[in-house]
Write an enzyme that holds these catalytic residues in place. Structure first.
Site, PDB file in Angstrom:
ATOM      1  CG  ASP A 205      -0.158   0.177   2.553  1.00 29.58           C
ATOM      2  OD1 ASP A 205       1.090   0.257   2.533  1.00 29.58           O
ATOM      3  OD2 ASP A 205      -0.805   0.248   3.600  1.00 29.58           O
ATOM      4  CG  ASP A 207       1.574   3.098   4.792  1.00 29.21           C
ATOM      5  OD1 ASP A 207       0.506   2.640   5.196  1.00 29.21           O
ATOM      6  OD2 ASP A 207       2.493   2.396   4.311  1.00 29.21           O
ATOM      7  CG  ASP A 280      -3.161   2.376   5.295  1.00 31.71           C
ATOM      8  OD1 ASP A 280      -4.274   2.088   4.824  1.00 31.71           O
ATOM      9  OD2 ASP A 280      -2.388   1.542   5.807  1.00 31.71           O
TER      10      ASP A 280
HETATM   11  P1  8DG Z   1       4.241  -2.487   2.997  1.00 30.18           P
HETATM   12  O1  8DG Z   1       3.015  -1.633   3.028  1.00 30.18           O
HETATM   13  O2  8DG Z   1       5.212  -2.059   1.962  1.00 30.18           O
HETATM   14  O3  8DG Z   1       3.908  -3.938   2.901  1.00 30.18           O
HETATM   15  O4  8DG Z   1       5.035  -2.334   4.385  1.00 30.18           O
HETATM   16  P2  8DG Z   1       4.767  -1.257   5.509  1.00 30.18           P
HETATM   17  O5  8DG Z   1       4.459   0.080   4.929  1.00 30.18           O
HETATM   18  O6  8DG Z   1       5.865  -1.350   6.490  1.00 30.18           O
HETATM   19  O7  8DG Z   1       3.493  -1.878   6.227  1.00 30.18           O
HETATM   20  P3  8DG Z   1       2.098  -1.210   6.594  1.00 30.18           P
HETATM   21  O8  8DG Z   1       1.201  -2.350   6.930  1.00 30.18           O
HETATM   22  O9  8DG Z   1       1.616  -0.278   5.568  1.00 30.18           O
HETATM   23  O10 8DG Z   1       2.376  -0.460   7.962  1.00 30.18           O
HETATM   24  C1  8DG Z   1       3.176   0.701   8.073  1.00 30.18           C
HETATM   25  C2  8DG Z   1       3.261   1.129   9.510  1.00 30.18           C
HETATM   26  O11 8DG Z   1       2.035   1.652   9.941  1.00 30.18           O
HETATM   27  C3  8DG Z   1       3.606  -0.032  10.455  1.00 30.18           C
HETATM   28  O12 8DG Z   1       4.690   0.330  11.273  1.00 30.18           O
HETATM   29  C4  8DG Z   1       2.405  -0.235  11.281  1.00 30.18           C
HETATM   30  C5  8DG Z   1       1.655   1.067  11.151  1.00 30.18           C
HETATM   31  N1  8DG Z   1       0.200   0.923  11.193  1.00 30.18           N
HETATM   32  C6  8DG Z   1      -0.636   0.301  10.315  1.00 30.18           C
HETATM   33  N2  8DG Z   1      -1.923   0.407  10.709  1.00 30.18           N
HETATM   34  C7  8DG Z   1      -1.890   1.115  11.843  1.00 30.18           C
HETATM   35  C8  8DG Z   1      -2.889   1.577  12.701  1.00 30.18           C
HETATM   36  O13 8DG Z   1      -4.080   1.342  12.513  1.00 30.18           O
HETATM   37  N3  8DG Z   1      -2.469   2.310  13.765  1.00 30.18           N
HETATM   38  C9  8DG Z   1      -1.152   2.579  13.952  1.00 30.18           C
HETATM   39  N4  8DG Z   1      -0.817   3.299  14.987  1.00 30.18           N
HETATM   40  N5  8DG Z   1      -0.191   2.166  13.159  1.00 30.18           N
HETATM   41  C10 8DG Z   1      -0.549   1.439  12.128  1.00 30.18           C
HETATM   42  O14 8DG Z   1      -0.261  -0.269   9.302  1.00 30.18           O
HETATM   43 MN    MN Z   2       2.701   0.365   3.779  1.00 31.49          MN
HETATM   44 MN    MN Z   3      -0.375   0.711   5.617  1.00 31.25          MN
END
Ligand code: 8DG
Ligand code: MN
Ligand code: MN
Length: 357
Positions: A205, A207, A280
């Site tokens: 995704d 972020d 996100d």
């Molecule tokens: P990717 O997307 O490339 O697979 O890897 P990523 O960017 O490291 O994973 P991610 O699932 O998008 O998560 C990024 C960071 O955001 C991770 O450290 C955890 C955090 N995170 C979420 N959801 C939530 C949430 O609902 N609350 C909080 N506080 N943090 C969150 O992914």
């Molecule tokens: Mn991510």
């Molecule tokens: Mn994410």
């Protein structure tokens, strides 16, 4: 054991936040195997070994060399008997039979398939599996299954959102969100976070953190941005969570519950509608916005920041405005930047691209 002058051993910390881990993983053959074991333990709600293998994988990812013999691993933390047995098999036969057995297991395969759908967690996957469902078409044609809105979108856009997002696509999305945010307020600030901030080439995704210096105004940013994306016809799905932030509440110990900021999980159309992408957005108040660390990850890095704070420094780390708190004094330590947080915890600063733990 204490390192002596004679041993010149580089000690590797048991905490990911005291290691520098780039995206280059020289021990993928081991860490891929560990990840299968972690998933399988998670599916069976066995937490101890799941954490142990996650930590072991993270240690190996931080090494600038490939493990070629177990003899070279004596000084590495977090590698237990079981972990070493799996490594031994891989070193000897090129694969682990325990892992191969799991990969061939119907329950593992099915839960892995079901949880690959956006909105389907291990609980739901398990429920479907217990009902005898084994494929997407089973799920989609079973009259007793009621999908929620997120799961319906997950199935609808399955092909697109299971394809990795590229850096170029992340940049294009950044421009779209940036424009939407600036249309609301010219002093809006957008920052890339998550895996792309850590320098990854691809992500599952994209972020972003979006906020504004005008305190309180950040609360209204996300709903307006979402509305604008909808009007542009590029919003395919949106799950918005307003802020539940409460400054009077003590910092939380658990990682999952660590922030209460407004956030949304989106699916957007990109490339003129030819491609659906997961996005996100999180919108913390300006005073905490210099602290994107909580959303930068990796998950293991964040987990270990909290674990070190609690176990080694007797502090609680939280992404609330004043974020570190010595546990036995009722006082907060102010942190304005990510560097402040590392300093409060007595840690060397680790750059985002070194947090791929
Ligand atoms: P990717 O997307 O490339 O697979 O890897 P990523 O960017 O490291 O994973 P991610 O699932 O998008 O998560 C990024 C960071 O955001 C991770 O450290 C955890 C955090 N995170 C979420 N959801 C939530 C949430 O609902 N609350 C909080 N506080 N943090 C969150 O992914
Ligand atoms: Mn991510
Ligand atoms: Mn994410």
């Amino acid at each position: 054991t204490f390192p002596t002058a004679a041993t010149h051993v580089v000690t590797v910390s048991q905490y990911a936040c005291q290691r520098r881990t780039t995206t280059e993983n020289k021990n993928k053959i081991f860490t891929d195997a560990f990840e299968v074991l972690v998933d399988n333990y998670d599916f069976n709600e066995v937490t101890g070994p799941s954490l142990a293998f996650s930590r072991a994988a993270s240690v190996l990812k931080s090494l600038p060399w490939t493990v070629q013999s177990l003899d070279t691993t004596h000084n590495l933390p977090c590698l237990g008997e079981h972990t070493k047995a799996v490594m031994e098999e891989i070193l000897r036969y090129g694969r682990s039979f325990e892992v191969e057995k799991i990969l061939a297991d119907e329950r593992y395969q099915t839960l892995k398939l079901f949880t690959s759908v956006f909105g389907v967690g291990p609980k739901t996957a398990e429920k479907w599996y217990r009902r005898g469902l084994r494929s997407f078409s089973h799920v989609l044609t079973d009259p007793s299954i009621h999908l929620n809105r997120m799961q319906r979108s997950g199935f609808l856009h399955y092909g697109d959102i299971s394809r990795a997002v590229s850096k170029a696509e992340a940049r294009a999305l950044g421009n779209i969100i940036d424009e939407a945010a600036h249309a609301i307020t010219p002093d809006a600030v957008l920052a890339l976070t998550g895996g792309f901030r850590r320098g990854k080439e691809f992500g599952h995704d994209v972020d972003f953190i979006v906020t504004t210096p005008e305190l309180g105004k950040e609360e209204s940013l996300l709903p307006i941005i979402i509305d604008r994306l909808k009007q542009q016809g590029i919003l395919l799905f949106s799950d918005y969570h307003p802020s539940t932030f409460d400054a009077t509440r003590p910092p939380s110990r658990s990682f999952e519950a660590m922030d209460h900021f407004a956030k949304c999980f989106l699916i957007l159309r990109l490339d003129g509608g030819w491609r659906a992408v997961r996005v996100d957005l999180v919108s913390p108040p300006w005073i905490v916005s210099p602290l994107p660390s909580g959303w930068t990850g990796s998950r293991q890095f964040e987990r270990d920041l909290r674990r070190l704070a609690r176990l080694e420094r007797r502090m609680l780390l939280d992404t609330t405005p004043c974020s570190t708190k010595p546990r036995y004094r009722k006082e907060f330590l102010a942190a304005v930047t990510e560097k402040d947080i590392f300093a409060h915890l007595g840690l060397e600063y680790i750059e985002p691209w070194q947090r791929n733990a």
